[in-house]
Design a protein around this motif. Structure first.
Motif, PDB file in Angstrom:
ATOM      1  N   LYS A  74       1.482 -41.824  26.293  1.00 27.83           N
ATOM      2  CA  LYS A  74       2.446 -42.645  27.036  1.00 27.83           C
ATOM      3  C   LYS A  74       2.039 -42.902  28.484  1.00 27.83           C
ATOM      4  O   LYS A  74       2.551 -43.821  29.142  1.00 27.83           O
ATOM      5  CB  LYS A  74       3.817 -41.961  27.005  1.00 27.83           C
ATOM      6  N   SER A  75       1.103 -42.121  29.012  1.00 27.99           N
ATOM      7  CA  SER A  75       0.740 -42.229  30.432  1.00 27.99           C
ATOM      8  C   SER A  75       0.241 -43.624  30.788  1.00 27.99           C
ATOM      9  O   SER A  75       0.457 -44.107  31.906  1.00 27.99           O
ATOM     10  CB  SER A  75      -0.331 -41.198  30.785  1.00 27.99           C
ATOM     11  N   LEU A  77       1.337 -46.411  29.755  1.00 28.28           N
ATOM     12  CA  LEU A  77       2.467 -47.322  29.966  1.00 28.28           C
ATOM     13  C   LEU A  77       2.981 -47.254  31.400  1.00 28.28           C
ATOM     14  O   LEU A  77       3.323 -48.270  32.004  1.00 28.28           O
ATOM     15  CB  LEU A  77       3.594 -46.978  28.990  1.00 28.28           C
ATOM     16  N   TYR A  78       3.042 -46.036  31.955  1.00 31.12           N
ATOM     17  CA  TYR A  78       3.577 -45.873  33.306  1.00 31.12           C
ATOM     18  C   TYR A  78       2.682 -46.520  34.363  1.00 31.12           C
ATOM     19  O   TYR A  78       3.130 -46.778  35.485  1.00 31.12           O
ATOM     20  CB  TYR A  78       3.761 -44.389  33.619  1.00 31.12           C
ATOM     21  N   LYS A  79       1.446 -46.799  34.005  1.00 29.73           N
ATOM     22  CA  LYS A  79       0.529 -47.425  34.957  1.00 29.73           C
ATOM     23  C   LYS A  79       0.678 -48.950  34.996  1.00 29.73           C
ATOM     24  O   LYS A  79       0.258 -49.582  35.967  1.00 29.73           O
ATOM     25  CB  LYS A  79      -0.915 -47.064  34.599  1.00 29.73           C
ATOM     26  N   LYS A  82       7.309 -50.979  34.116  1.00 31.27           N
ATOM     27  CA  LYS A  82       8.393 -50.325  34.821  1.00 31.27           C
ATOM     28  C   LYS A  82       8.856 -49.078  34.069  1.00 31.27           C
ATOM     29  O   LYS A  82       8.958 -49.080  32.849  1.00 31.27           O
ATOM     30  CB  LYS A  82       9.575 -51.288  34.978  1.00 31.27           C
ATOM     31  N   LYS A  83       9.174 -48.044  34.824  1.00 30.57           N
ATOM     32  CA  LYS A  83       9.589 -46.784  34.225  1.00 30.57           C
ATOM     33  C   LYS A  83      10.865 -46.952  33.406  1.00 30.57           C
ATOM     34  O   LYS A  83      11.007 -46.362  32.327  1.00 30.57           O
ATOM     35  CB  LYS A  83       9.812 -45.743  35.328  1.00 30.57           C
ATOM     36  N   GLU A  84      11.799 -47.783  33.894  1.00 26.75           N
ATOM     37  CA  GLU A  84      13.069 -47.945  33.174  1.00 26.75           C
ATOM     38  C   GLU A  84      12.863 -48.598  31.808  1.00 26.75           C
ATOM     39  O   GLU A  84      13.585 -48.304  30.850  1.00 26.75           O
ATOM     40  CB  GLU A  84      14.090 -48.747  33.996  1.00 26.75           C
ATOM     41  N   ILE A  86      10.183 -48.209  29.910  1.00 28.47           N
ATOM     42  CA  ILE A  86       9.581 -47.178  29.053  1.00 28.47           C
ATOM     43  C   ILE A  86      10.636 -46.161  28.630  1.00 28.47           C
ATOM     44  O   ILE A  86      10.712 -45.776  27.461  1.00 28.47           O
ATOM     45  CB  ILE A  86       8.429 -46.483  29.788  1.00 28.47           C
ATOM     46  N   ASP A  87      11.464 -45.730  29.580  1.00 27.89           N
ATOM     47  CA  ASP A  87      12.497 -44.743  29.276  1.00 27.89           C
ATOM     48  C   ASP A  87      13.521 -45.304  28.285  1.00 27.89           C
ATOM     49  O   ASP A  87      13.965 -44.593  27.370  1.00 27.89           O
ATOM     50  CB  ASP A  87      13.205 -44.299  30.557  1.00 27.89           C
ATOM     51  N   THR A  90      11.851 -45.448  24.842  1.00 20.97           N
ATOM     52  CA  THR A  90      11.701 -44.097  24.299  1.00 20.97           C
ATOM     53  C   THR A  90      13.025 -43.586  23.752  1.00 20.97           C
ATOM     54  O   THR A  90      13.081 -42.977  22.670  1.00 20.97           O
ATOM     55  CB  THR A  90      11.181 -43.129  25.383  1.00 20.97           C
TER      56      THR A  90
END
Length: 216
Positions: A74-75, A77-79, A82-84, A86-87, A90
């Motif tokens: 998943k790392s 994706l964070y690069k 947006k974090k929201e 991905i969260d 998930t």
């Protein structure tokens, strides 16, 4: 930079959309929806063909996104996202992976989130492809059909197309999930009843034995 890439791809027409849709399922952060709309405005008579190119490109790119998730986790994706996003994806996956893919296929959340997450969480690839085909076909062909029928007037209609599709599709998906879970629960109850009742259990074993016995 991304706008320069889109300006470059638009020169290739349907094949540009094919490449964009492929990349959209793998790692490119800009959804193929935007290029599809731009090309459909230019050539509304070819809108359904454009939808087909985009749909096929997306399906072919899906296994590559899955592989990235499988290998890198998943790392990655964070690069790029947006974090929201991905969260949220998930959280959807943890509740029901199949529904997450279907709903995610026509929401504003970039589709690569779901292809990469599928690989991260070891979701079966064949299921990813099956549900992606349903969801992405809906998104591409709804947009294509609107432009084919209404021409450039469809530009204003497709701005909220994800919302309209979601309002129709999400309740249907939730109803399907409810029915599926209800059937699964009923089956488990029947199996428990058979295990607690020796007579029923014996009949069940006899049926399984007869099914495995080769016919003459």
């Amino acid at each position: 930079m991304f706008q320069d890439i889109l300006d470059f791809l638009i020169k290739f027409g349907p094949w540009g959309l094919f490449i964009h849709a492929f990349a959209d399922a793998v790692i490119f952060p800009v959804p193929a929806f935007f290029l599809q709309v731009s090309l459909s405005i230019m050539h509304p008579q070819n809108a359904l063909w454009l939808a087909t190119y985009g749909f096929i490109g997306c399906l072919l790119g899906t296994p590559f996104g899955y592989l990235i998730g499988k290998l890198l986790g998943k790392s990655v994706l964070y690069k790029i996202l947006k974090k929201e996003w991905i969260d949220a994806a998930t959280n959807m996956f943890q509740k029901n992976g199949e529904a997450a893919i279907l709903i995610g296929s026509f929401t504003p959340v970039p589709f690569k989130v779901f292809t990469i997450l599928s690989g991260c969480l070891n979701f079966p690839l064949w299921r990813l492809l099956a549900y992606a085909a349903i969801g992405r076909a809906t998104k591409f062909y709804v947009v294509g059909t609107l432009f084919y029928l209404y021409g450039n007037a469809a530009e204003g209609m497709v701005k909220d197309v994800s919302l309209y599709i979601a309002l129709i599709a999400v309740p249907l998906i939730l109803v399907g999930m409810f029915i599926k879970r209800k059937r699964k629960r009923r089956k488990m109850e029947q199996e428990k009843l058979a295990e607690s009742n020796p007579v029923l259990m014996e009949e069940k074993i006899r049926e399984q034995t007869s099914d495995q016995t080769p016919s003459a």
